[in-house]
Design a protein around this motif. Sequence first.
Motif, PDB file in Angstrom:
ATOM      1  N   PRO A 298     -23.314 -30.915 -40.448  1.00 36.71           N
ATOM      2  CA  PRO A 298     -22.226 -31.083 -41.426  1.00 36.71           C
ATOM      3  C   PRO A 298     -20.922 -31.594 -40.823  1.00 36.71           C
ATOM      4  N   ASP A 299     -20.660 -31.294 -39.539  1.00 35.47           N
ATOM      5  CA  ASP A 299     -19.415 -31.765 -38.937  1.00 35.47           C
ATOM      6  C   ASP A 299     -19.567 -33.128 -38.262  1.00 35.47           C
ATOM      7  N   GLY A 300     -20.773 -33.695 -38.284  1.00 41.46           N
ATOM      8  CA  GLY A 300     -20.992 -35.031 -37.744  1.00 41.46           C
ATOM      9  C   GLY A 300     -21.052 -35.125 -36.237  1.00 41.46           C
ATOM     10  N   SER A 301     -21.089 -34.010 -35.536  1.00 37.69           N
ATOM     11  CA  SER A 301     -21.074 -34.058 -34.069  1.00 37.69           C
ATOM     12  C   SER A 301     -22.461 -34.129 -33.457  1.00 37.69           C
ATOM     13  N   THR A 302     -23.474 -33.694 -34.181  1.00 36.66           N
ATOM     14  CA  THR A 302     -24.836 -33.667 -33.638  1.00 36.66           C
ATOM     15  C   THR A 302     -25.831 -34.167 -34.683  1.00 36.66           C
ATOM     16  N   ILE A 303     -27.021 -34.536 -34.187  1.00 30.38           N
ATOM     17  CA  ILE A 303     -28.110 -34.994 -35.045  1.00 30.38           C
ATOM     18  C   ILE A 303     -29.389 -34.282 -34.629  1.00 30.38           C
ATOM     19  N   LEU A 304     -30.091 -33.717 -35.585  1.00 33.73           N
ATOM     20  CA  LEU A 304     -31.409 -33.146 -35.325  1.00 33.73           C
ATOM     21  C   LEU A 304     -32.457 -34.242 -35.401  1.00 33.73           C
ATOM     22  N   VAL A 305     -33.391 -34.219 -34.451  1.00 35.82           N
ATOM     23  CA  VAL A 305     -34.452 -35.215 -34.379  1.00 35.82           C
ATOM     24  C   VAL A 305     -35.784 -34.504 -34.237  1.00 35.82           C
ATOM     25  N   SER A 306     -36.759 -34.938 -35.007  1.00 40.60           N
ATOM     26  CA  SER A 306     -38.116 -34.421 -34.865  1.00 40.60           C
ATOM     27  C   SER A 306     -38.806 -35.179 -33.738  1.00 40.60           C
ATOM     28  N   ALA A 307     -39.109 -34.468 -32.648  1.00 48.46           N
ATOM     29  CA  ALA A 307     -39.709 -35.094 -31.475  1.00 48.46           C
ATOM     30  C   ALA A 307     -41.204 -34.785 -31.418  1.00 48.46           C
ATOM     31  N   SER A 308     -41.854 -35.246 -30.376  1.00 41.70           N
ATOM     32  CA  SER A 308     -43.284 -35.016 -30.218  1.00 41.70           C
ATOM     33  C   SER A 308     -43.551 -33.560 -29.845  1.00 41.70           C
ATOM     34  N   ASN A 309     -44.793 -33.164 -29.915  1.00 44.29           N
ATOM     35  CA  ASN A 309     -45.226 -31.811 -29.537  1.00 44.29           C
ATOM     36  C   ASN A 309     -44.537 -30.730 -30.371  1.00 44.29           C
ATOM     37  N   TRP A 310     -44.247 -31.061 -31.635  1.00 45.79           N
ATOM     38  CA  TRP A 310     -43.670 -30.092 -32.567  1.00 45.79           C
ATOM     39  C   TRP A 310     -42.320 -29.554 -32.069  1.00 45.79           C
ATOM     40  N   GLU A 311     -41.558 -30.398 -31.408  1.00 44.44           N
ATOM     41  CA  GLU A 311     -40.253 -29.986 -30.906  1.00 44.44           C
ATOM     42  C   GLU A 311     -39.132 -30.591 -31.751  1.00 44.44           C
ATOM     43  N   ILE A 312     -38.001 -29.899 -31.761  1.00 47.03           N
ATOM     44  CA  ILE A 312     -36.794 -30.393 -32.415  1.00 47.03           C
ATOM     45  C   ILE A 312     -35.739 -30.608 -31.342  1.00 47.03           C
ATOM     46  N   LEU A 313     -35.132 -31.783 -31.352  1.00 46.61           N
ATOM     47  CA  LEU A 313     -34.054 -32.096 -30.421  1.00 46.61           C
ATOM     48  C   LEU A 313     -32.722 -32.062 -31.159  1.00 46.61           C
ATOM     49  N   LEU A 314     -31.714 -31.496 -30.523  1.00 50.15           N
ATOM     50  CA  LEU A 314     -30.346 -31.528 -31.018  1.00 50.15           C
ATOM     51  C   LEU A 314     -29.579 -32.512 -30.142  1.00 50.15           C
ATOM     52  N   ILE A 315     -29.185 -33.640 -30.723  1.00 55.14           N
ATOM     53  CA  ILE A 315     -28.557 -34.721 -29.968  1.00 55.14           C
ATOM     54  C   ILE A 315     -27.050 -34.695 -30.174  1.00 55.14           C
ATOM     55  N   ASN A 316     -26.292 -34.631 -29.087  1.00 59.17           N
ATOM     56  CA  ASN A 316     -24.849 -34.767 -29.151  1.00 59.17           C
ATOM     57  C   ASN A 316     -24.521 -36.241 -29.364  1.00 59.17           C
ATOM     58  N   VAL A 317     -23.866 -36.573 -30.477  1.00 59.52           N
ATOM     59  CA  VAL A 317     -23.634 -37.970 -30.818  1.00 59.52           C
ATOM     60  C   VAL A 317     -22.712 -38.649 -29.815  1.00 59.52           C
ATOM     61  N   ALA A 318     -21.722 -37.928 -29.294  1.00 62.75           N
ATOM     62  CA  ALA A 318     -20.729 -38.536 -28.410  1.00 62.75           C
ATOM     63  C   ALA A 318     -21.336 -39.026 -27.101  1.00 62.75           C
ATOM     64  N   ASP A 319     -22.190 -38.191 -26.482  1.00 61.73           N
ATOM     65  CA  ASP A 319     -22.709 -38.563 -25.165  1.00 61.73           C
ATOM     66  C   ASP A 319     -24.226 -38.717 -25.118  1.00 61.73           C
ATOM     67  N   GLY A 320     -24.916 -38.492 -26.230  1.00 61.99           N
ATOM     68  CA  GLY A 320     -26.364 -38.653 -26.262  1.00 61.99           C
ATOM     69  C   GLY A 320     -27.140 -37.528 -25.608  1.00 61.99           C
ATOM     70  N   ARG A 321     -26.470 -36.472 -25.174  1.00 62.68           N
ATOM     71  CA  ARG A 321     -27.164 -35.358 -24.502  1.00 62.68           C
ATOM     72  C   ARG A 321     -28.072 -34.645 -25.491  1.00 62.68           C
ATOM     73  N   ALA A 322     -29.316 -34.393 -25.083  1.00 62.49           N
ATOM     74  CA  ALA A 322     -30.323 -33.767 -25.951  1.00 62.49           C
ATOM     75  C   ALA A 322     -30.607 -32.340 -25.501  1.00 62.49           C
ATOM     76  N   THR A 323     -30.686 -31.425 -26.466  1.00 64.50           N
ATOM     77  CA  THR A 323     -31.052 -30.039 -26.228  1.00 64.50           C
ATOM     78  C   THR A 323     -32.304 -29.731 -27.018  1.00 64.50           C
ATOM     79  N   ARG A 324     -33.329 -29.219 -26.346  1.00 65.76           N
ATOM     80  CA  ARG A 324     -34.575 -28.877 -27.033  1.00 65.76           C
ATOM     81  C   ARG A 324     -34.407 -27.548 -27.763  1.00 65.76           C
ATOM     82  N   MET A 325     -34.790 -27.563 -29.068  1.00 66.49           N
ATOM     83  CA  MET A 325     -34.625 -26.386 -29.908  1.00 66.49           C
ATOM     84  C   MET A 325     -35.916 -25.581 -30.042  1.00 66.49           C
ATOM     85  N   GLY A 326     -37.006 -26.041 -29.458  1.00 71.40           N
ATOM     86  CA  GLY A 326     -38.277 -25.308 -29.546  1.00 71.40           C
ATOM     87  C   GLY A 326     -39.406 -26.220 -29.951  1.00 71.40           C
TER      88      GLY A 326
END
Length: 326
Positions: A298-326
């Motif tokens: 909602p604040d436009g700072s991150t994007i959730l992405v559906s990745a392979s192996n049933w994982e969700i990535l949280l992408i920081n829009v400013a620097d592209g850093r990805a955090t795996r959510m599970g």
Amino acid sequence: MESPEPSPTATPAAPVELAVGGMAQVIADERLVVRSAPGTGSDSTILADRLYEGQRARLLEGPVTESGYEWWRIKVGRIEGWVAAADQAGVPWLASVSNGRIAFVRDVPESDAGELFVMAPDGSEVRQLTDGWEDGVTIRLALQCSEWVGPAIWSPDGARFLFERGWCEGISIYLADAKGSTARQIAVAESAAWSPNGRRIAFGLNWIWFLDAAGCTDTPARELLVMDVEADEPEPVTSHGPCFWATAPSWSPDGRWIAFASSDTGEGDSTKPGVYIVGSEGGGERWLAAGGAPAWSPDGSTILVSASNWEILLINVADGRATRMG
């Protein structure tokens, strides 16, 4: 939008159809100030976050009259605070987004496809919006194809909705009003998404799958396009080779950027598959991550992405850093 200043002669305008527990949409032309408490006094701090035009928020408390304004406590994502519902002249900054109507698809006797219906909240005014395919559609190949109608995609203000309709010939996007009394085809395309202010839509250019049998290099690229809902001609915001395919667009809360998923066949286009963002007017395109189905915070700072192996990535829009959510 700066913090509102009190006026001794102003009469606060009561919000229309806003209710605790409901959803409100920002309809102010500028970003709406969020405060720590109702009113503009010294005990009310202006928070760092703002609400964009078209952004939706849950109404938690209100209305509260302070400093000549009607205030509501809202929450959207991590943003929570108080906002004024209208200016001192009574021009609204918040509006209800609920129209109560239901759009649904169901099978119809003696029909080969589901049809789209729109219904009032009390079950009355059931209106069938679609009835068979358009005249002149022919099947180029002897294929077993079923017509289908996609679910409704409501505009942010609830005044109209988009839906998809397809056969093996391809997919088209239609625009209808909330009551289902009118519907018109606006594009031969798919994966439509409303801009936050409800004035524009983004979609992926459609294609006919069996025409690609000999290789995608002979067919146009499936670019990401944007159009004003009142206009006739969409404009591409991406530019790639013929094997490119843009889909699943998602607008940033401020309407300046669009995230989308892309793929290619490996022929004639070096574009890396995955999730990209691009300016809603074109330009600034960049790759974010491998995956699909992007969704903005909602604040436009991150994007959730559906990745392979049933994982969700949280992408920081400013620097592209990805955090795996599970």
